[in-house]
Design a protein around this motif. Structure first.
Motif, mmCIF file in Angstrom:
data_model
loop_
_atom_site.group_PDB
_atom_site.id
_atom_site.type_symbol
_atom_site.label_atom_id
_atom_site.label_comp_id
_atom_site.label_asym_id
_atom_site.label_seq_id
_atom_site.Cartn_x
_atom_site.Cartn_y
_atom_site.Cartn_z
ATOM 1 N N ARG A 1 0.845 -1.193 0.000
ATOM 2 C CA ARG A 1 0.000 0.000 0.000
ATOM 3 C C ARG A 1 0.889 1.256 0.000
ATOM 4 N N GLY A 2 0.432 2.245 -0.754
ATOM 5 C CA GLY A 2 1.198 3.494 -0.840
ATOM 6 C C GLY A 2 2.033 3.591 -2.103
ATOM 7 N N VAL A 3 2.289 2.460 -2.747
ATOM 8 C CA VAL A 3 3.014 2.488 -4.025
ATOM 9 C C VAL A 3 2.269 1.608 -5.027
ATOM 10 N N LYS A 4 2.599 1.799 -6.310
ATOM 11 C CA LYS A 4 1.997 0.963 -7.339
ATOM 12 C C LYS A 4 2.939 -0.188 -7.641
ATOM 13 N N LEU A 5 2.446 -1.393 -7.452
ATOM 14 C CA LEU A 5 3.264 -2.578 -7.712
ATOM 15 C C LEU A 5 3.240 -2.873 -9.212
ATOM 16 N N ILE A 6 4.436 -2.934 -9.840
ATOM 17 C CA ILE A 6 4.439 -3.149 -11.291
ATOM 18 C C ILE A 6 5.095 -4.471 -11.711
ATOM 19 N N ALA A 7 5.800 -5.134 -10.810
ATOM 20 C CA ALA A 7 6.316 -6.471 -11.125
ATOM 21 C C ALA A 7 6.713 -7.176 -9.841
ATOM 22 N N LEU A 8 6.603 -8.485 -9.862
ATOM 23 C CA LEU A 8 7.098 -9.305 -8.757
ATOM 24 C C LEU A 8 8.026 -10.338 -9.374
ATOM 25 N N HIS A 9 9.160 -10.579 -8.756
ATOM 26 C CA HIS A 9 10.053 -11.589 -9.324
ATOM 27 C C HIS A 9 10.945 -12.182 -8.249
ATOM 28 N N THR A 10 11.620 -13.224 -8.609
ATOM 29 C CA THR A 10 12.498 -13.890 -7.660
ATOM 30 C C THR A 10 13.789 -14.283 -8.342
ATOM 31 N N HIS A 11 14.883 -14.237 -7.579
ATOM 32 C CA HIS A 11 16.146 -14.681 -8.154
ATOM 33 C C HIS A 11 16.170 -16.201 -8.235
ATOM 34 N N GLY A 12 17.181 -16.725 -8.878
ATOM 35 C CA GLY A 12 17.284 -18.172 -9.020
ATOM 36 C C GLY A 12 17.441 -18.831 -7.661
ATOM 37 N N PRO A 13 17.409 -20.155 -7.614
ATOM 38 C CA PRO A 13 17.546 -20.872 -6.343
ATOM 39 C C PRO A 13 18.819 -20.453 -5.607
ATOM 40 N N ALA A 14 18.679 -20.142 -4.308
ATOM 41 C CA ALA A 14 19.851 -19.742 -3.523
ATOM 42 C C ALA A 14 20.614 -20.987 -3.077
ATOM 43 N N GLN A 15 21.914 -20.985 -3.320
ATOM 44 C CA GLN A 15 22.756 -22.108 -2.930
ATOM 45 C C GLN A 15 23.756 -21.658 -1.872
ATOM 46 N N MET A 16 24.397 -22.635 -1.241
ATOM 47 C CA MET A 16 25.348 -22.305 -0.189
ATOM 48 C C MET A 16 26.758 -22.206 -0.766
ATOM 49 N N HIS A 17 27.435 -21.106 -0.452
ATOM 50 C CA HIS A 17 28.794 -20.867 -0.942
ATOM 51 C C HIS A 17 29.721 -20.777 0.263
ATOM 52 N N THR A 18 30.737 -21.636 0.284
ATOM 53 C CA THR A 18 31.630 -21.663 1.441
ATOM 54 C C THR A 18 33.093 -21.688 0.999
ATOM 55 N N SER A 19 33.976 -21.297 1.909
ATOM 56 C CA SER A 19 35.405 -21.357 1.583
ATOM 57 C C SER A 19 35.903 -22.793 1.724
ATOM 58 N N GLU A 20 35.492 -23.482 2.798
ATOM 59 C CA GLU A 20 35.822 -24.902 2.948
ATOM 60 C C GLU A 20 34.737 -25.724 2.250
ATOM 61 N N PRO A 21 35.125 -26.795 1.555
ATOM 62 C CA PRO A 21 34.096 -27.581 0.868
ATOM 63 C C PRO A 21 33.076 -28.182 1.846
ATOM 64 N N VAL A 22 31.807 -28.130 1.457
ATOM 65 C CA VAL A 22 30.751 -28.792 2.226
ATOM 66 C C VAL A 22 30.163 -29.854 1.319
#
Ligand code: NA
Ligand code: NA
Lengths: 315, 168, 450
Positions: free
Chosen positions: A111-132
Motif C-alpha cells: 500500500r502506498g506504491v503501485k506494484l508493477i512487477a514481482l520476481h524472484t532470483h534463481g535458487p539460492a545455494q550455499m557458498h563456502t570457503s571450505e568444501p561442504v
C-alpha cells in the motif's frame, strides 16, 4: 520523450539489476509507448530499505525492493521464497505474479506504491570457503543468510546467522567472520564469491528464493495520459515485466555458473539423493510454519502455494 | 533566565551519559561477538542490528549539545573579516536561528517516516524491535537541536552574557 | 547541470559565511532536489520528495553498520593516548628521528602510515593520530602549520594502505578484485609516506623554526625506548593479526572484519590502558564523551554531504560531465587528464565517499573502454580522493584536525598542508605515468584471488 521516469536503484552498477533489468524495463516501456515514455537510472540515492519511502513520496518514480530487507512489513512475499519449488526464476516470477493477483493482493502489503512487477532470483545455494559435501556439515556453520524464509531454513539446518548486507559479504568472508553465504549463483560473479567462497553446495530448487518487487509512484502513474496508462498496464506491468525480469535472473545465474566453472579452485558439489530427501523434510517444516504465518495475514495460504507449485510445474 | 540556562546545562549531562553508555556497550558487544564467534563458535546474532541502534543513540543523543557549542564542522576562513567589521555576533545569531528554523521540516518528515514504519509493522531482523522507536528518538533529538539552536541564536542577539562560550 | 553548478556556488558562499557544512549542504541539497523533482524550489510535491530523501538520509546514515568503524577507531585512538602509549611511541620516534629537523613530523607521517595498516578510513586515521601526535609535536615546539598538516595529510593514507573502506566499495562498484586492489595500494601508499617525508623536509628547509631539531639519542637510549612500546606493538599485532588471519588456528580461530577490528582495537586499547592504571572512571567518561561528540559532528557532515550528492546526482551532473569528456574526440591519455582535472575540482567540495559513489559509475566504463586497467584506475581514484580530503575549502581531514585540536584555524592547516598537497600531485603524476608502480604487486599475485 514526453515523460521520463526517474528510477532509483541499488546494487553495483554492473550487477544484473542495473546492467540488464532496468534496461529491459526501459526497452519495454519505450516500445509499448512508441518512445513517449523513457527512463533515467539513478544509483546510490539511498540504501535498499529506504527505496519504498522514496517512491511513495516521489523522490524517485520507480525502484526495486527486496522484501527481506524490511522485516515485519512483508509476509506474503515469503510464499515464493519457500524451498521445494522446481523450475526457473522465469517460471517462478510468472507464477508469483499470478498468485499475487489471485490471493496475495488483498493483504495490501505494498500500500502506498503501485506494484508493477514481482520476481524472484534463481535458487539460492550455499557458498563456502571450505568444501561442504553433506547436509549434516551445515550444522554449526556461521552463514550469512538474508531474513525471511532464508533465515528460517538456516536455523532449521542448525547454522548460526551472521547479519550483513549483500555488499559486505565479500569482506565478511575474506576475514572469515562467516564460513559461508547463501545466495543465488549469479552472486558468484556479482559479489565476487569466486574469490572468497570457492565451493558451492548445490541443492536442486535451492535453499530459498529471494523475493523482489518493482514499484512505482502512484501519483506519477495517475498523471500519465490515459492511453499511456492503458498500454503500460496491458503490455508492460504485471505478468509481462515479471516474466522478462525472471528471465534475466536465470541468465545471470548462468553467467555466475560459467564463471565458477572457469575459475581454478572453484567447485560445485551437488547434494546427494539422501541429502535431498533430508532437506525435503526440513523444507516441509519451514513451509508449514510459513503457510501458517500467511494464513494469519488473511491469505488462503495453501491454495496460493498449490497454485504456484502447479503453475511452475506447467510452465 | 540564568537559572533556566543553568538547569538546561545540568540536564544536558543526561544525553551525554546515554551516548557514552551506548558507545561503551558498542565496544564491549563487538569484542564479545568476535570472541564468542571465534573461540566458542556462537556469535551474537543480533550484533548487527544492535550496532545500528547503538550508533543512532550515540550520534543523536549529543547532537543538541554539539549544535549549540560550536561543535559542528564549519569553515572559519573568513573569521578575521567578520571580526574586523564587528559582525561576528550578528553572524552567529543569524546562523543559529537559520539552522534551527530550517530543521523544522526534516524533523517533521522523520516523524512521518517513523510513524509510517510503525504502521507497516517494521521490526529488526532477529530481536523484532520495532524500528519506529529509533525514528522517534531521532525526531526528538533533532527537534531539541532545532529549539536549542533558535534559543542560542536569540541569546546571541539579545543576551550574549548568558552564553558560556563567547562568539569566536 | 546548470542547477548543480549554481548549487555548488551557493554552498561555497554559505560555507564561507561560516554556516556549518551540514546545514549548507543540507539546505542547498534539499531545495535543489525539490527543484529537480518538482520544477521549482517551492513546488509542493518536489519539496515532499526532497524532504523524504533528507529524512531517510538522517535516519539511515547514523544507522549504517559499516560506519561504526568511525566512532570505534576514534575511541581506540583516545584510549591509546590515555594508556600512555602515544607518549612512548613518540619517545621512540624522537629517539630515532628527533635529532633531525622536522623529525617528529616525519615520525608522525610514518606513524600515520602504520596506523593506516589497521584502519580502513582516512577520517578515523586522522582523528586518531591527531589525538596521539598533536600534543607531542606541540610539546617539542613544532609550528601548528607543520603539526596539523602532517597529520591531516598522513591521515589520508588510511584509504590507500590496506585495509580500505573506499577500495572495498570501489571493488564492489566495478566488480574488480578487492584482494588485488588491496595489494595494489601498498606501493603507492609507501610512496605516499616517502613523498610526505620530503614535504616535511621541504617545510623545515623553508622555515627551520617550524620543526626544530632535538637532541640526538644514544643507541642504548633508542633500544630502551623501543622496549617500552610493547603495548602499542601488542595492540597493532592484535588488530593487524586478527585482520590478516594470524590467529586463525585451532582452538582460537580468532579472525575479524575491518569493522570488527575497530571494536577489537578499542576494547584492546581500553584493557591495556586499564591494566596500566591510566584510566579512572572520570577519564574513561571523558574519552567516551569526546568520542561521541566527534562522531556526532562527523555523521552530521556525512548526512549533509549525502543530501547534496543526491541533488547533484538527480540533477545529472555526472552524466553531463561525461558527455563533455566524450564530446572531445581526443587521445585516451588526454581523457584521463581531463578526468583527473574534474576529480581535483570536485575534490574541492566533495566528501570522499560521495565523490567515489558519484563519479565511478560514470567514469569507470569510459576509462576501461579506453583500455586502462580497472585496478590501476581504482588506485588513481583513491589517490585523488585522498587529495580531496586536504583540498580547500572543504577538506574533511583538515576539519577533523580543526575539530580535535580546536585552537587552530582551518586557514593555518590549509597553509601547512600546501607542500603535502604538492607532494600528492607529484605522486599522482608518477602513478599515472608509470602504472607498473600500481600493477606490479597484484600481477605477482596472479590468479591467487586474495
Ligand atoms: Na588502511
Ligand atoms: Na576537498
Amino acid at each position: 520523450a514526453e515523460h521520463t521516469l526517474i528510477i532509483s536503484s541499488w546494487a553495483p552498477p554492473t550487477h544484473g539489476i542495473n546492467a540488464l533489468m532496468w534496461p529491459k524495463f526501459t526497452e519495454m516501456v519505450e516500445e509499448a509507448t512508441d518512445g513517449r515514455v523513457t527512463t533515467e537510472l539513478k544509483l546510490g540515492i539511498a540504501p535498499p530499505p529506504a527505496q519504498m519511502d522514496l517512491v511513495m513520496d516521489g523522490a524517485a518514480d520507480a525502484s526495486i525492493i527486496f522484501h527481506g530487507y524490511q522485516a515485519g512489513r512483508f509476509t506474503t512475499s515469503k510464499l515464493i521464497e519457500l524451498p521445494g519449488y522446481e523450475g526457473s526464476a522465469e517460471a517462478a516470477s510468472v507464477a508469483y505474479w499470478r498468485a499475487y493477483e489471485k490471493y496475495l493482493k488483498d493483504a495490501e502489503e505494498h500500500r502506498g506504491v503501485k506494484l508493477i512487477a514481482l520476481h524472484t532470483h534463481g535458487p539460492a545455494q550455499m557458498h563456502t570457503s571450505e568444501p561442504v559435501e553433506t547436509i549434516d556439515a551445515v550444522s554449526g556453520l556461521k552463514l550469512r543468510i538474508p531474513g525471511g524464509v532464508g533465515g528460517d531454513v538456516g536455523a532449521a539446518l542448525g547454522a548460526t546467522g551472521i547479519q550483513v548486507p549483500a555488499p559486505k559479504v565479500y569482506e565478511t568472508l575474506a576475514s572469515k567472520a562467516a564460513d559461508g553465504v547463501v545466495m543465488p549463483m549469479e552472486s558468484r560473479k556479482g559479489f565476487k564469491l569466486t574469490e572468497v567462497a570457492q565451493n558451492v553446495y548445490e541443492m536442486p530448487g535451492g535453499l530459498y528464493r529471494g523475493s523482489f518487487a518493482f514499484i512505482m509512484n502512484e501519483d506519477i502513474f495517475a498523471d500519465l495520459p490515459a492511453d499511456i496508462q492503458k498500454v503500460l498496464e496491458e503490455e508492460v506491468f504485471g505478468e509481462p515485466l515479471s516474466r522478462e525480469i525472471g528471465k534475466i535472473w536465470d541468465e545471470i545465474d548462468q553467467a555466475g555458473r560459467a564463471e565458477t566453472e572457469a575459475t581454478e579452485g572453484n567447485a560445485i558439489n551437488a547434494a546427494s539423493e539422501a541429502d535431498q530427501k533430508a532437506f525435503m523434510a526440513i523444507a516441509e517444516e519451514v513451509r508449514a510454519t510459513v503457510l501458517e504465518e500467511l494464513a494469519a495475514a488473511g491469505v488462503d495460504a495453501q491454495a496460493a502455494y498449490d497454485m504456484i507449485k502447479s503453475e511452475m510445474a506447467a510452465y | 533566565m540564568s537559572a533556566l540556562i543553568h538547569l538546561a546545562r545540568r540536564i544536558s549531562l543526561i544525553p551525554v551519559l546515554v551516548a557514552c553508555l551506548a558507545l561503551f556497550v558498542l565496544m564491549i558487544m563487538t569484542f564479545c561477538d568476535v570472541i564468542l564467534r571465534s573461540v566458542f563458535n556462537s556469535p551474537i546474532e543480533a550484533a548487527t542490528e544492535l550496532t545500528r541502534i547503538l550508533m543512532a543513540v550515540l550520534v543523536f543523543s549529543v547532537l543538541p549539545i554539539i549544535s549549540v557549542t560550536n561543535g559542528h564542522i564549519a569553515v572559519d576562513l573568513t573569521d578575521g573579516l567578520f571580526q574586523k567589521f564587528r559582525l561576528s555576533r550578528l553572524r552567529d545569531a543569524i546562523i543559529h536561528i537559520l539552522a534551527g528554523v530550517m530543521l523544522y521540516w526534516p524533523v517533521e518528515r522523520v516523524w512521518v517516516l517513523s510513524n509510517r514504519a510503525r504502521d507497516y509493522g517494521d521490526v529488526t531482523e532477529y530481536l523484532g524491535i520495532p524500528t519506529f522507536y529509533v525514528g522517534w528518538f531521532i525526531t526528538i533529538a533533532v527537534g531539541i537541536s532545532a529549539v536549542a539552536l533558535i534559543v542560542t541564536g536569540l541569546l546571541y542577539l539579545f543576551a550574549p552574557q548568558y552564553l558560556s562560550e563567547p562568539s569566536k | 547541470m546548470t542547477a548543480a553548478l549554481i548549487g555548488f556556488a551557493i554552498v561555497l558562499v554559505l560555507v564561507l559565511m561560516r554556516l556549518p557544512i551540514v546545514f549548507a549542504m543540507g539546505l542547498v541539497g534539499t531545495f535543489g532536489f525539490a527543484y529537480e523533482r518538482g520544477g521549482s524550489i517551492f513546488d509542493e510535491r518536489g519539496l515532499k520528495a526532497a524532504l523524504s530523501m533528507v529524512g531517510r538520509q538522517i535516519m539511515d546514515t547514523a544507522q549504517d553498520y559499516g560506519l561504526s568503524v568511525v566512532p570505534l577507531f576514534i575511541l581506540m585512538g583516545l584510549f591509546v593516548n590515555k594508556g600512555g602509549m602515544a607518549r612512548e611511541l613518540y619517545a621512540v620516534s624522537n629517539a630515532f628521528l628527533g635529532h633531525m629537523r622536522g623529525g617528529i613530523a616525519m615520525a608522525t607521517v610514518a606513524a600515520c602510515g602504520g596506523f593506516s595498516a589497521i584502519c580502513g578510513s582516512s577520517l578515523a586515521t586522522a582523528a586518531t593520530m591527531s589525538k596521539v601526535a598533536m600534543p607531542q609535536m606541540r610539546r617539542y615546539g613544532y609550528s601548528d602549520e607543520l603539526s596539523t598538516a602532517s597529520i591531516a595529510a598522513g591521515g589520508t593514507l588510511g584509504i590507500l594502505i590496506p585495509p580500505s573502506v573506499i577500495l572495498v566499495i570501489y571493488g564492489l562498484l566495478t566488480e574488480t578484485s578487492i584482494g588485488k586492489l588491496f595489494m595494489a595500494g601498498i606501493i603507492p601508499g609507501a610512496l605516499g609516506i616517502l613523498f610526505y617525508l620530503f614535504a616535511v623536509r621541504w617545510t623545515v628547509w623553508r622555515n627551520p623554526d617550524a620543526g626544530p631539531a632535538g637532541e640526538r639519542a644514544s643507541w642504548s637510549e633508542r633500544f630502551s625506548a623501543l622496549g617500552s612500546v610493547w603495548a602499542v606493538l601488542l595492540l597493532f599485532f592484535l588488530v593487524i593479526g586478527g585482520l590478516y588471519g594470524a590467529f586463525d588456528f585451532e582452538p582460537l580461530n580468532l579472525t575479524f572484519s575491518p569493522t570488527e577490528a575497530a571494536g577489537m582495537g578499542a576494547a584492546g586499547a581500553f584493557l591495556i590502558a586499564l591494566f596500566r592504571g591510566g584510566l579512572t572512571l572520570g577519564s574513561t567518561f571523558e574519552v567516551l564523551k569526546e568520542t561521541t561528540f566527534t562522531a556526532s559532528a562527523l555523521f552530521a557532515v556525512l548526512i549533509g554531504a549525502q543530501i547534496f550528492s543526491n541533488f547533484v546526482n538527480i540533477a545529472g551532473l555526472p552524466e553531463a560531465l561525461i558527455a563533455m569528456v566524450t564530446a572531445y574526440d581526443v587521445e585516451p591519455f588526454v581523457v584521463i587528464l581531463m578526468i583527473l582535472g574534474i576529480y581535483i575540482i570536485l575534490g574541492c567540495v566533495f566528501e570522499s565517499l560521495s565523490m567515489l559513489l558519484l563519479t565511478v559509475p560514470i567514469f569507470f566504463p569510459l576509462v576501461t573502454s579506453l583500455g586502462y586497467d580497472p585496478i590501476w584506475f581504482g588506485i588513481v581514484v583513491v589517490v585523488v580522493t585522498e587529495i580531496s580530503l586536504i583540498t580547500p575549502p572543504v577538506g574533511l581531514n583538515v576539519f577533523i584536525l580543526k575539530g580535535v585540536v580546536g585552537d587552530v584555524t582551518t586557514g593555518t592547516i590549509f597553509r601547512g598542508v600546501t607542500p603535502f598537497w604538492v607532494a600528492d600531485i607529484l605522486r599522482l603524476a608518477l602513478i599515472v605515468l608509470v602504472p607498473v608502480i600500481v600493477l606490479y604487486l597484484p600481477e605477482q599475485m596472479g590468479a591467487m584471488g586474495h
